[in-house]
Enzyme design. Structure first.
Site, mmCIF file in Angstrom:
data_model
loop_
_atom_site.group_PDB
_atom_site.id
_atom_site.type_symbol
_atom_site.label_atom_id
_atom_site.label_comp_id
_atom_site.label_asym_id
_atom_site.label_seq_id
_atom_site.Cartn_x
_atom_site.Cartn_y
_atom_site.Cartn_z
ATOM 1 N N GLU A 1 73.924 -5.884 -2.039
ATOM 2 C CA GLU A 1 73.436 -4.720 -2.669
ATOM 3 C C GLU A 1 71.964 -4.103 -2.325
ATOM 4 O OE1 GLU A 1 74.855 -4.099 -7.012
ATOM 5 O OE2 GLU A 1 75.091 -6.159 -6.695
ATOM 6 N N TYR A 2 71.252 -5.251 -2.161
ATOM 7 C CA TYR A 2 69.672 -4.836 -1.942
ATOM 8 C C TYR A 2 70.043 -4.586 -0.440
ATOM 9 C CZ TYR A 2 64.969 -6.127 -0.677
ATOM 10 O OH TYR A 2 63.632 -6.044 -0.453
ATOM 11 N N ASP A 3 70.540 -5.132 0.511
ATOM 12 C CA ASP A 3 70.423 -4.952 1.837
ATOM 13 C C ASP A 3 71.045 -3.428 2.075
ATOM 14 O OD1 ASP A 3 69.702 -7.446 2.382
ATOM 15 O OD2 ASP A 3 71.683 -8.035 3.069
ATOM 16 N N SER A 50 33.118 -20.744 -1.715
ATOM 17 C CA SER A 50 33.845 -21.985 -1.880
ATOM 18 C C SER A 50 33.834 -22.641 -3.255
ATOM 19 C CB SER A 50 33.509 -22.879 -0.683
ATOM 20 O OG SER A 50 32.088 -23.063 -0.607
ATOM 21 N N LEU A 51 34.300 -23.769 -3.556
ATOM 22 C CA LEU A 51 33.856 -24.365 -4.840
ATOM 23 C C LEU A 51 33.551 -25.705 -4.432
ATOM 24 C CD1 LEU A 51 37.545 -23.590 -6.276
ATOM 25 C CD2 LEU A 51 35.396 -22.729 -7.052
ATOM 26 N N GLU A 85 44.071 -24.268 -13.158
ATOM 27 C CA GLU A 85 44.968 -23.653 -12.208
ATOM 28 C C GLU A 85 45.155 -24.770 -11.068
ATOM 29 O OE1 GLU A 85 44.274 -19.331 -11.051
ATOM 30 O OE2 GLU A 85 42.521 -19.850 -12.235
ATOM 31 N N LYS A 110 45.546 -25.972 -7.599
ATOM 32 C CA LYS A 110 44.864 -25.527 -6.600
ATOM 33 C C LYS A 110 45.583 -25.643 -5.289
ATOM 34 C CE LYS A 110 40.756 -26.418 -3.494
ATOM 35 N NZ LYS A 110 41.491 -26.476 -2.159
ATOM 36 N N ASP A 137 47.195 -25.421 -1.461
ATOM 37 C CA ASP A 137 46.746 -25.896 -0.262
ATOM 38 C C ASP A 137 47.216 -24.714 0.700
ATOM 39 O OD1 ASP A 137 45.643 -27.277 1.529
ATOM 40 O OD2 ASP A 137 47.311 -28.809 2.077
ATOM 41 N N ARG A 146 39.498 -14.957 4.176
ATOM 42 C CA ARG A 146 38.184 -15.417 3.540
ATOM 43 C C ARG A 146 37.026 -15.648 4.607
ATOM 44 N NH1 ARG A 146 35.032 -19.878 3.178
ATOM 45 N NH2 ARG A 146 33.701 -20.152 1.394
ATOM 46 N N GLU A 204 46.127 -17.337 -2.679
ATOM 47 C CA GLU A 204 46.063 -18.343 -1.482
ATOM 48 C C GLU A 204 47.628 -17.942 -0.895
ATOM 49 O OE1 GLU A 204 44.021 -21.758 -0.123
ATOM 50 O OE2 GLU A 204 43.471 -20.208 -1.621
ATOM 51 N N TYR A 222 44.874 -15.995 -7.805
ATOM 52 C CA TYR A 222 43.892 -16.647 -8.704
ATOM 53 C C TYR A 222 42.846 -15.790 -9.329
ATOM 54 C CZ TYR A 222 41.217 -17.347 -4.436
ATOM 55 O OH TYR A 222 40.800 -17.524 -3.029
ATOM 56 N N LYS A 244 37.757 -23.531 -14.295
ATOM 57 C CA LYS A 244 36.601 -22.579 -14.465
ATOM 58 C C LYS A 244 36.478 -22.066 -15.816
ATOM 59 C CE LYS A 244 39.322 -20.242 -10.684
ATOM 60 N NZ LYS A 244 40.198 -18.864 -10.290
ATOM 61 N N LYS A 290 39.753 -32.538 -6.718
ATOM 62 C CA LYS A 290 40.635 -32.956 -5.647
ATOM 63 C C LYS A 290 41.627 -34.133 -5.982
ATOM 64 C CE LYS A 290 40.548 -30.775 -2.498
ATOM 65 N NZ LYS A 290 39.582 -30.766 -1.193
ATOM 66 N N CYS A 336 25.706 -40.640 29.846
ATOM 67 C CA CYS A 336 26.656 -39.732 29.530
ATOM 68 C C CYS A 336 28.013 -40.158 30.080
ATOM 69 C CB CYS A 336 26.127 -38.225 29.897
ATOM 70 S SG CYS A 336 27.461 -37.128 29.474
ATOM 71 N N CYS A 338 28.707 -37.367 32.719
ATOM 72 C CA CYS A 338 27.950 -36.707 34.236
ATOM 73 C C CYS A 338 27.436 -38.214 34.615
ATOM 74 C CB CYS A 338 27.273 -35.755 33.706
ATOM 75 S SG CYS A 338 25.647 -36.028 32.732
ATOM 76 N N CYS A 341 23.326 -36.175 25.547
ATOM 77 C CA CYS A 341 23.081 -36.118 27.017
ATOM 78 C C CYS A 341 22.173 -35.001 27.321
ATOM 79 C CB CYS A 341 24.319 -35.832 27.542
ATOM 80 S SG CYS A 341 24.320 -35.401 29.443
ATOM 81 N N CYS A 397 25.188 -31.209 32.890
ATOM 82 C CA CYS A 397 26.362 -31.934 32.633
ATOM 83 C C CYS A 397 27.651 -30.810 32.243
ATOM 84 C CB CYS A 397 26.101 -32.701 31.366
ATOM 85 S SG CYS A 397 27.696 -33.501 30.513
#
Length: 677
Positions: free
Chosen positions: A43-45, A90-91, A121, A123, A125, A144, A181, A233, A297, A321, A415, A418, A433, A438
């Site tokens: 039906e959606y299609d 960042s956190l 919340e 986190k 990935d 970001r 995210e 978030y 938070k 973490k 090095c 080189c 070096c 080099c």
């Protein structure tokens, strides 16, 4: 029920399209956000096919917020840069209960109260993005990036089914930036990798890499085929509405049609937070997506503002973490790699191990101090993990299992690339070096020199630079300005058109800003920001070369290591020789002073669309800035001029709809020369 498109009039089509869009968006929300489908797929299609057919017959009725626009568009040449109005910080991280307790104590001390709530919340990935809506319609999506600026991935985010193209609800603000995210569910990740293996492709290492790689496709049609989702978030810039708490923001985002963390909850005090962290640490694998921690938070917005933020992270939030997985393996070798700045980096090569969904077989040992601290040797048994669930690292050596006759490893004094002298300067942990010719450094220095934020030499990619060095056509970045067409035609897959384009772009780069040139030189410790500070103070390469270390150090924002590094760079005979070659090639080495009477574009807000023939996008934006104008990434009612190059995109249509002045590239050239249009 299928619509007979052939009998539909224009007015009927308007009403049908409006109804179909509303119904499709509603069912997208139920399916992708609420996980509560109410109709069969067929039906959606059918509804979707009816919408496509109607819009094909009446193309003038197509709008950016139509569900049909999720299929993706033709490939981009590159992503444009977007400046975040409010930085995406960042956190800070917490790795244990003690870190959490210290965080809570600091908050209590700064607020001088214990009567406040936290929100926790999961986190995710994935890849952080900001989605901008104006009058309820999605106008821009950006990554970001570095927190200050990111990449414009608008076409790609429009293909993600659970991101509304048009917001739900009755209280839609004029502007709202929704942040979240981009992730890929584990089952979708597995299906994607099966397909890649079947077609002879290499599998993604983990869902995060798959999500990030899918969102950053220049061809949004590829993104559309990947099953990405967004978990919201928070918000960035917003107009016309205010909130008292973060939890209120999360509830409001749900009403607008967004999916938020399924485990968001209010907590009273640090003990409740520790309990939640302990629980989810043990149940992180129960979720259909990858979660690498818990975000904590302060709930009240007024208290968040009172606590403020550093330049990198808010003081009112922290990320706990989850502990990384660890594995035991054996060191097979320790190799030394040489980077662009000449740093010798030791790397441990070990028997492959599986960690957090990917196979790893090497980890950087950073420097000589780290090797001594670990006392790591070839054939040692070691424990490895992924720092922050991303970067492989050696945690410790199992000395009780050490084989006999192992020898301590020393960073070489020559090095490995080189054979030049390798030196560790006083006050530095790195060994370098010092041979400027080099090969390991030459290629990387030229690649850096030609990069977008440096001299912006478009079409001069890594592969071409590698060939130029390997074939001994160039030996440093100043040689680029002495290249001839016949030199380039010696390279593989190089035709006359590409060769001419590269030479044109090399010539154009001669007039880049002084700060670009200073950054391009590749001076140790001098990034884009520092290059700007130096250019503003000394205004020419000659003045910078003549400056004392104390004069450089006197610039606010520059420390002693940077000042010493700059002075050493200009005391090198080899570097002075390269600068002379650049000057002989007519590279602009002075900062152009902008006179007030030349601010021709002082009141203009200009947007570019399409491809320009005579300028790179960066060059055109620099010109506008130097003439007092402002460049915008999106067309709004504040835009005064839109410059349309070849094959202009949706910005062109939007400008026409708003009645904004649209000019050609030739008219733009006339405008910046002081002419009228």
């Amino acid at each position: 029920m299928k619509i007979d498109i052939s009998t539909v009039s224009y007015e009927e089509a308007k009403n049908l399209i409006k109804k179909l869009r509303h119904t499709i968006q509603h069912h997208n929300y139920l399916y992708y956000t609420r996980n509560e489908p109410k109709i069969l797929d067929r039906e959606y299609d059918q509804m979707f096919q009816d919408l496509i057919a109607l819009e094909k017959k009446f193309p003038s009725l197509v709008t950016p917020d139509s569900p049909s626009q999720r299929v993706g568009a033709s490939p981009l040449k590159e992503f444009k840069t977007v400046q975040h109005k409010i930085p995406m910080l960042s956190l800070g991280n917490a790795f244990n209960n003690e870190n959490l307790i210290n965080f809570d104590k600091r908050i209590q001390k700064e607020l001088k109260t214990e009567t406040f709530q936290y929100v926790t919340e999961l986190k995710m990935d994935g890849l952080a993005v900001s989605i901008r809506y104006e009058n309820g319609v999605l106008v821009q999506g950006a990554t970001r990036g570095n927190g200050i600026s990111g990449e414009d991935v608008s076409l790609n985010v429009k293909t993600i089914k659970n991101i509304p193209l048009k917001l739900f609800g009755n209280t839609i603000p004029p502007v709202i930036e929704v942040r979240g995210e981009i992730i890929m569910y584990k089952k979708d990740f597995e299906e994607l990798n099966k397909g890649r293996k079947k077609n002879g492709g290499s599998p993604f290492a983990n869902p995060r890499n798959a999500a990030a790689g899918s969102l950053r496709q220049l061809d949004s049609r590829i993104t559309a085929q990947r099953k990405l989702q967004m978990i919201s978030y928070g918000i960035g810039e917003v107009e016309g509405i205010s909130f008292k708490t973060h939890f209120e923001i999360l509830e409001y985002l749900k009403k607008l049609g967004f999916k938020t963390s399924p485990e968001a909850a209010l907590c009273n005090g640090i003990n409740e937070i520790i309990e939640r962290c302990e629980y989810y640490k043990n149940h992180k694998n129960d979720y259909p997506f990858e979660a690498d921690g818990i975000v904590i938070k302060v709930n009240e917005i007024a208290l968040q503002k009172k606590l403020g933020a550093t330049s990198h992270e808010p003081r009112w939030a922290i990320a706990y973490k989850f502990p990384s997985e660890e594995a035991e393996t054996t060191v097979k070798n320790i190799i030394v790699q040489v980077g662009r700045t000449g740093i010798l980096t030791p790397v441990a090569v070990f028997d492959p191990v599986e960690l957090e969904g990917s196979t790893i077989s090497r980890a950087t040992l950073h420097n000589e101090d780290q090797i001594k601290r670990l006392d790591i040797r070839i054939n040692d048994n070691i424990v490895v993990r992924k720092a922050g669930s991303v970067i492989p690292e050696v945690v410790r050596v199992l000395k009780e299992k050490r084989p006999q006759n192992t020898q301590p490893f020393k960073i070489p004094d020559k090095c490995p690339v080189c054979g030049g002298l390798a030196v560790r300067f006083e006050g530095e942990s790195a060994t370098r070096c010092i041979n400027v010719s080099c090969p390991a450094q030459v290629k990387e220095r030229i690649i850096h020199f030609a990069s977008r934020n440096a001299m912006d030499i478009d079409a001069l990619g890594d592969k071409i630079i590698n060939q130029l060095v390997d074939k001994k056509i160039i030996s440093d970045y100043s040689d680029l300005y002495y290249l001839k067409k016949e030199d380039l035609l010696k390279l593989e897959r190089m035709g006359e058109i590409l060769a001419e384009k590269i030479l044109r772009n090399i010539q154009r780069s001669k007039n880049k800003n002084l700060s670009n040139l200073i950054y391009a030189l590749g001076i140790f410790q001098v990034g884009k920001y520092t290059a700007n500070l130096v250019a503003k103070t000394f205004k020419s390469i000659d003045a910078l070369k003549a400056a004392t270390e104390d004069e450089i150090l006197a610039i606010e924002g520059i420390g002693p290591i940077t000042a010493e590094s700059v002075k050493k760079f200009f005391s090198s005979k080899q570097n002075i020789g390269i600068l002379k070659k650049l000057k002989t090639a007519d590279i602009k080495m002075e900062k152009k002073e902008i006179k007030t009477q030349n601010l021709l574009l002082k009141k203009e807000k200009i947007v570019f669309t399409g491809t320009l023939k005579n300028f790179s996008r960066g060059e055109a934006q620099d010109i506008i800035k130097n003439l007092g104008g402002e460049t915008l990434e999106t067309v709004t009612k504040a835009t005064t001029i839109v410059v349309a190059g070849e094959k202009p995109g949706s910005k062109y249509k939007k400008a026409k709809a708003f009645g904004i002045k649209i000019i050609s590239e030739d008219e733009f050239k006339k405008l910046i020369a002081g002419g009228k249009i």
